[in-house]
Design a protein around this motif. Structure first.
Motif, PDB file in Angstrom:
ATOM      1  N   THR A  55      35.394  21.073   8.127  1.00 27.43           N
ATOM      2  CA  THR A  55      36.110  22.320   7.909  1.00 27.43           C
ATOM      3  C   THR A  55      37.021  22.309   6.685  1.00 27.43           C
ATOM      4  O   THR A  55      37.345  23.362   6.147  1.00 27.43           O
ATOM      5  CB  THR A  55      36.972  22.659   9.129  1.00 27.43           C
ATOM      6  N   ASP A  56      37.462  21.120   6.256  1.00 27.89           N
ATOM      7  CA  ASP A  56      38.469  21.057   5.203  1.00 27.89           C
ATOM      8  C   ASP A  56      38.542  19.623   4.683  1.00 27.89           C
ATOM      9  O   ASP A  56      38.049  18.691   5.317  1.00 27.89           O
ATOM     10  CB  ASP A  56      39.834  21.481   5.768  1.00 27.89           C
ATOM     11  N   THR A 175      28.000  20.144   4.175  1.00 28.26           N
ATOM     12  CA  THR A 175      29.050  20.686   3.313  1.00 28.26           C
ATOM     13  C   THR A 175      30.168  21.223   4.188  1.00 28.26           C
ATOM     14  O   THR A 175      30.020  21.338   5.411  1.00 28.26           O
ATOM     15  CB  THR A 175      28.492  21.805   2.407  1.00 28.26           C
ATOM     16  N   ARG A 176      31.298  21.568   3.555  1.00 31.94           N
ATOM     17  CA  ARG A 176      32.423  22.117   4.308  1.00 31.94           C
ATOM     18  C   ARG A 176      32.181  23.584   4.644  1.00 31.94           C
ATOM     19  O   ARG A 176      31.585  24.324   3.878  1.00 31.94           O
ATOM     20  CB  ARG A 176      33.732  22.005   3.512  1.00 31.94           C
ATOM     21  N   SER A 177      32.703  23.997   5.791  1.00 31.44           N
ATOM     22  CA  SER A 177      32.665  25.400   6.183  1.00 31.44           C
ATOM     23  C   SER A 177      33.916  26.093   5.652  1.00 31.44           C
ATOM     24  O   SER A 177      35.022  25.595   5.832  1.00 31.44           O
ATOM     25  CB  SER A 177      32.610  25.523   7.712  1.00 31.44           C
ATOM     26  N   GLU A 178      33.741  27.218   5.010  1.00 33.33           N
ATOM     27  CA  GLU A 178      34.884  27.975   4.480  1.00 33.33           C
ATOM     28  C   GLU A 178      35.533  28.838   5.550  1.00 33.33           C
ATOM     29  O   GLU A 178      36.648  29.317   5.371  1.00 33.33           O
ATOM     30  CB  GLU A 178      34.424  28.859   3.307  1.00 33.33           C
ATOM     31  N   THR A 179      34.844  29.041   6.662  1.00 32.37           N
ATOM     32  CA  THR A 179      35.350  29.939   7.707  1.00 32.37           C
ATOM     33  C   THR A 179      35.766  29.201   8.975  1.00 32.37           C
ATOM     34  O   THR A 179      36.423  29.775   9.837  1.00 32.37           O
ATOM     35  CB  THR A 179      34.269  30.961   8.093  1.00 32.37           C
ATOM     36  N   THR A 209      40.935  24.343   8.977  1.00 33.39           N
ATOM     37  CA  THR A 209      40.290  25.169   7.957  1.00 33.39           C
ATOM     38  C   THR A 209      41.293  25.767   6.973  1.00 33.39           C
ATOM     39  O   THR A 209      42.239  26.463   7.380  1.00 33.39           O
ATOM     40  CB  THR A 209      39.489  26.306   8.619  1.00 33.39           C
ATOM     41  N   ASN A 210      41.114  25.457   5.699  1.00 31.89           N
ATOM     42  CA  ASN A 210      41.938  25.967   4.592  1.00 31.89           C
ATOM     43  C   ASN A 210      43.388  25.480   4.617  1.00 31.89           C
ATOM     44  O   ASN A 210      44.212  25.951   3.818  1.00 31.89           O
ATOM     45  CB  ASN A 210      41.925  27.510   4.560  1.00 31.89           C
ATOM     46  N   LYS A 213      44.835  23.921   1.308  1.00 28.27           N
ATOM     47  CA  LYS A 213      44.887  24.758   0.118  1.00 28.27           C
ATOM     48  C   LYS A 213      46.333  25.147  -0.207  1.00 28.27           C
ATOM     49  O   LYS A 213      47.168  25.292   0.703  1.00 28.27           O
ATOM     50  CB  LYS A 213      44.027  26.006   0.306  1.00 28.27           C
TER      51      LYS A 213
END
Length: 270
Positions: A55-56, A175-179, A209-210, A213
């Motif tokens: 996820t991140d 790959t990572r999930s953006e959601t 997730t996120n 950032k």
């Protein structure tokens, strides 16, 4: 009496894995509310494959710092060679370092960067990192045939790591999930476990997730984030589906995907 081998420069600067592990864990706990369950399911010795949703960027430090065993990760080549981007800039035709007086400093900068890069790479390798070329046919000089040969050797290498008693981590989504929503799993993880005949340890992460950032820190959301990482009961080789490898890997992948989904949504422990 045999002469002792002179240690390399980078080997003199290896930092024990427990140091960055402790620093990262304390930093994570300073910022986030992290809760990990099921650590007892990771075997104390012997090879294994640990899988999780992705996820991140936080997923790796959470997984790596809250487990006692060293976990081997596959990382893109660039992560192990950060100095190469700077060296490309130094040698670019428009770089100010190609002309006096800065050109006089370029040799020293190149030597320093090369040395620091080797020290950095040596530490990543010591802590469990393994560099790979992710899109070999697109990001290197390999043609498709060479890329296929590269990936075949990479799979053999991953199997050999587990046969040698290492715990390998793979994120089967690729790959990572953006959601935060989990994508379908690719079959490679299951295929490797079948070949190595080692247990698969499913795990699921939520809440991350996120959260690495900049916006999460600017809004303060990161400091309220509840990150939950649940490790589940291993899927033993005796439970792997039988039959042809391709069919068995497909069925095992479906089993893994189901287990990880359950762990992602597991209730909090008190």
């Amino acid at each position: 009496m045999t002469e002792k081998e002179t240690p390399s420069l980078e080997s003199l600067f290896i930092i024990p894995r427990e140091v960055p592990k402790t620093i990262l864990r304390n930093l994570l706990e300073l910022i986030y509310d992290v809760q990990v369950t099921g650590s007892q399911y990771i075997p104390k010795e012997g090879g294994a494959l640990i899988i999780s949703n992705h996820t991140d960027y936080l997923d790796i430090p959470v997984q790596g710092t809250y487990t006692d065993r060293k976990i081997v990760y596959l990382g893109k080549y660039e992560l192990f060679h950060p100095q190469e981007d700077i060296l490309r800039y130094l040698n670019h035709k428009n770089s100010p370092f190609r002309f006096p007086p800065l050109s006089l400093t370029k040799p020293l900068i190149e030597i320093t960067l090369a040395s620091l890069g080797e020290i950095y790479k040596a530490n990543l390798l010591s802590w469990g990192g393994t560099p790979i070329i992710r899109n070999a046919a697109n990001e290197s000089d390999m043609d498709k045939k060479q890329a296929m040969e590269y990936y075949a050797k990479l799979e053999d290498y991953m199997v050999s790591l587990m046969l040698a008693g290492e715990v390998l981590s793979i994120y089967p989504e690729g790959t990572r999930s953006e959601t935060g929503e989990m994508a379908p799993f690719k079959a490679m993880a299951a295929k490797l476990a079948i070949r190595a005949q080692v247990p698969i340890i499913p795990s699921g992460i939520s809440g991350a997730t996120n959260m690495s950032k900049p916006m999460a820190f600017l809004t303060g959301e990161a400091f309220k984030a509840k990150i939950r990482y649940n490790i589940g009961k291993p899927i033993l080789p005796s439970e792997f589906p039988g039959g042809p490898e391709k069919k068995a890997a497909k069925e095992l992948t479906e089993m893994c995907e189901q287990r990880v989904r359950q762990l992602m949504s597991a209730p909090e422990s008190n």
